[in-house]
Scaffold this motif. Structure first.
Motif, mmCIF file in Angstrom:
data_model
loop_
_atom_site.group_PDB
_atom_site.id
_atom_site.type_symbol
_atom_site.label_atom_id
_atom_site.label_comp_id
_atom_site.label_asym_id
_atom_site.label_seq_id
_atom_site.Cartn_x
_atom_site.Cartn_y
_atom_site.Cartn_z
ATOM 1 N N VAL A 1 47.839 69.833 45.018
ATOM 2 C CA VAL A 1 47.032 71.043 44.930
ATOM 3 C C VAL A 1 46.052 70.930 43.761
ATOM 4 N N SER A 2 44.860 71.444 43.958
ATOM 5 C CA SER A 2 43.840 71.358 42.912
ATOM 6 C C SER A 2 43.922 72.568 41.992
ATOM 7 N N ALA A 3 43.330 72.423 40.807
ATOM 8 C CA ALA A 3 43.298 73.539 39.866
ATOM 9 C C ALA A 3 42.499 74.701 40.435
ATOM 10 N N GLU A 4 41.451 74.394 41.218
ATOM 11 C CA GLU A 4 40.627 75.441 41.804
ATOM 12 C C GLU A 4 41.420 76.277 42.806
ATOM 13 N N VAL A 5 42.247 75.621 43.612
ATOM 14 C CA VAL A 5 43.068 76.348 44.579
ATOM 15 C C VAL A 5 44.103 77.202 43.853
ATOM 16 N N LEU A 6 44.716 76.649 42.794
ATOM 17 C CA LEU A 6 45.680 77.430 42.024
ATOM 18 C C LEU A 6 45.020 78.651 41.397
ATOM 19 N N ASP A 7 43.796 78.483 40.925
ATOM 20 C CA ASP A 7 43.066 79.622 40.362
ATOM 21 C C ASP A 7 42.827 80.691 41.424
ATOM 22 N N ALA A 8 42.467 80.259 42.627
ATOM 23 C CA ALA A 8 42.205 81.208 43.713
ATOM 24 C C ALA A 8 43.474 81.950 44.112
ATOM 25 N N ILE A 9 44.580 81.231 44.162
ATOM 26 C CA ILE A 9 45.852 81.865 44.511
ATOM 27 C C ILE A 9 46.284 82.821 43.408
ATOM 28 N N ALA A 10 46.070 82.419 42.157
ATOM 29 C CA ALA A 10 46.416 83.298 41.034
ATOM 30 C C ALA A 10 45.620 84.589 41.086
ATOM 31 N N ARG A 11 44.340 84.487 41.431
ATOM 32 C CA ARG A 11 43.524 85.701 41.549
ATOM 33 C C ARG A 11 44.009 86.568 42.711
ATOM 34 N N ALA A 12 44.325 85.930 43.835
ATOM 35 C CA ALA A 12 44.780 86.685 45.001
ATOM 36 C C ALA A 12 46.095 87.400 44.719
ATOM 37 N N GLY B 1 41.397 82.129 50.301
ATOM 38 C CA GLY B 1 40.419 81.245 50.917
ATOM 39 C C GLY B 1 40.968 79.880 51.268
ATOM 40 N N VAL B 2 42.259 79.812 51.623
ATOM 41 C CA VAL B 2 42.875 78.556 52.051
ATOM 42 C C VAL B 2 43.518 78.773 53.412
ATOM 43 N N SER B 3 43.863 77.675 54.065
ATOM 44 C CA SER B 3 44.495 77.801 55.370
ATOM 45 C C SER B 3 45.940 78.271 55.203
ATOM 46 N N VAL B 4 46.459 78.894 56.242
ATOM 47 C CA VAL B 4 47.840 79.360 56.205
ATOM 48 C C VAL B 4 48.790 78.173 56.049
ATOM 49 N N GLU C 1 49.878 84.792 55.717
ATOM 50 C CA GLU C 1 48.516 84.660 56.229
ATOM 51 C C GLU C 1 47.550 85.586 55.501
ATOM 52 N N GLU C 2 48.036 86.733 55.040
ATOM 53 C CA GLU C 2 47.185 87.646 54.281
ATOM 54 C C GLU C 2 46.842 87.060 52.917
ATOM 55 N N LEU C 3 47.849 86.466 52.283
ATOM 56 C CA LEU C 3 47.605 85.856 50.986
ATOM 57 C C LEU C 3 46.660 84.666 51.119
ATOM 58 N N ALA C 4 46.862 83.852 52.148
ATOM 59 C CA ALA C 4 45.983 82.705 52.375
ATOM 60 C C ALA C 4 44.546 83.159 52.597
ATOM 61 N N ASP D 1 47.025 97.283 47.937
ATOM 62 C CA ASP D 1 46.763 96.864 46.564
ATOM 63 C C ASP D 1 45.585 95.907 46.470
ATOM 64 N N VAL D 2 45.343 95.159 47.548
ATOM 65 C CA VAL D 2 44.307 94.126 47.523
ATOM 66 C C VAL D 2 43.184 94.417 48.522
ATOM 67 N N GLY D 3 43.135 95.663 49.010
ATOM 68 C CA GLY D 3 42.034 96.055 49.886
ATOM 69 C C GLY D 3 42.158 95.620 51.322
ATOM 70 N N LEU D 4 43.384 95.291 51.770
ATOM 71 C CA LEU D 4 43.592 94.921 53.166
ATOM 72 C C LEU D 4 44.098 96.128 53.944
ATOM 73 N N PRO D 5 43.755 96.219 55.216
ATOM 74 C CA PRO D 5 44.257 97.339 56.017
ATOM 75 C C PRO D 5 45.742 97.194 56.296
ATOM 76 N N GLU D 6 46.427 98.311 56.373
ATOM 77 C CA GLU D 6 47.860 98.352 56.698
ATOM 78 C C GLU D 6 47.998 98.707 58.178
ATOM 79 N N PHE D 7 48.406 97.714 58.977
ATOM 80 C CA PHE D 7 48.559 97.944 60.408
ATOM 81 C C PHE D 7 50.017 98.255 60.705
ATOM 82 N N GLY D 8 50.299 99.513 60.991
ATOM 83 C CA GLY D 8 51.669 99.883 61.333
ATOM 84 C C GLY D 8 52.517 100.095 60.102
ATOM 85 N N ARG D 9 53.589 100.794 60.289
ATOM 86 C CA ARG D 9 54.484 101.110 59.172
ATOM 87 C C ARG D 9 55.571 100.060 58.964
#
Length: 293
Positions: free
Chosen positions: A68-79, A51-54, A44-47, A26-34
């Motif tokens: 947490v900053s508003a910028e980080v919340l915005d980034a997480i909301a987009r992710a 663009g934040v640390s795990v 770790e994929e969401l992080a 859904d977010v353009g990440l590869p699916e490794f294994g079933r």
């Protein structure tokens, strides 16, 4: 439940359920294994997407959103691909406003409906309209709303609440043709309210009561879905006039965003418009026919 909802637990569960609904593809990440040990994205994929640390994201998902900053919340909301309502809910949970903490020291106040608004309600003769407040409480209504939904005036003030009516009054299961959607919407509105006011003891008590008395409510509450009431179409089956298809509109008050003015109307010249006209002519008799206390 005790006097308030656990904001940290709410934040943790909200993030976990939003992450669980996303798949790597859904977010353009590869699916490794079933075989994946967790539903949806890993932390770790969401992080990585945000663009934040795990470690940073893990602390947030554990309910620690204090710094947490508003910028980080915005980034997480987009992710997480959050809707506008979900983004706002995340912000409410992670960064509660100071005025909500101050209000928690006393009992939550429900502002009365302004006199001019009550006069406006009374002047609307052909359109069902009402005013709601926090917790989906029904604060005021006109004669047409009583004809369509039942005589709320015969209910104790504490029971004039949309969530209670939808889940605990069997007449409303008959009134709303799409009751399942109405129930889902109602819980989503309450969740949004809980994010804004996690320290409201009356809201906590309402959630506790509905969780005990309604299996459907418990199931829907566990999804952590949120939405704002806006506009749409509702199909109803009134015991006197039969089926109606009505459009509803929600108007938030400028001076009190906890109160909303809601109207229902029918397409001009439609059978539903004729049904509303009949309800208006029957008045009190129509109110007695539906949603009995």
């Amino acid at each position: 439940m005790d006097g308030q909802l656990d904001r940290r637990a709410e934040l943790s569960e909200f993030l976990r359920t939003r992450r669980a609904r996303l798949k790597p593809e859904d977010v353009g990440l590869p699916e490794f294994g079933r075989h994946r040990r967790v539903p949806g994205l890993r932390r770790e994929e969401l992080a990585q997407l945000a663009g934040v640390s795990v470690a940073y994201y893990t602390r947030l998902e554990q309910g620690n959103g204090q710094n947490v900053s508003a910028e980080v919340l915005d980034a997480i909301a987009r992710a997480l691909r959050l809707t506008d309502a979900e983004h706002a809910h995340l912000t409410h949970l992670a960064k509660p406003k100071q005025q909500r903490r101050r209000a928690s020291a006393g009992r939550p106040q429900q502002r009365p409906v302004r006199v001019a608004l009550l006069q406006l309600l009374d002047s609307i003769d052909t359109v069902p309209a009402y005013v709601t407040g926090r917790r989906s409480d029904i604060l005021a209504w006109n004669r047409m709303a009583a004809a369509l939904f039942g005589d709320w005036g015969k209910l104790p003030a504490a029971e004039r609440n949309w969530a209670r009516l939808v889940f605990l009054n069997p007449d409303y299961r008959e009134l709303f043709v799409d009751w399942d959607q109405k129930a889902y919407d109602m819980v989503s509105f309450l969740r949004m309210d809980a994010g804004r006011h996690p320290d409201d003891p009356r809201l906590s008590a309402l959630v506790g009561e509905l969780s005990v008395k309604s299996e459907e409510f418990r199931r829907l509450w566990a999804t952590h879905d949120v939405k704002e009431k806006s506009y749409g179409v509702k199909r109803m089956r009134h015991p006197l006039v039969g089926d109606l298809t009505l459009s509803f509109e929600t108007f938030r008050l400028v001076d009190d965003d906890e109160q909303a003015f809601i109207t229902y109307h029918a397409e001009p010249g439609s059978p539903s418009a004729e049904a509303l006209r009949l309800l208006a002519s029957w008045g009190t008799d129509a109110a007695e026919a539906v949603a009995r206390p």
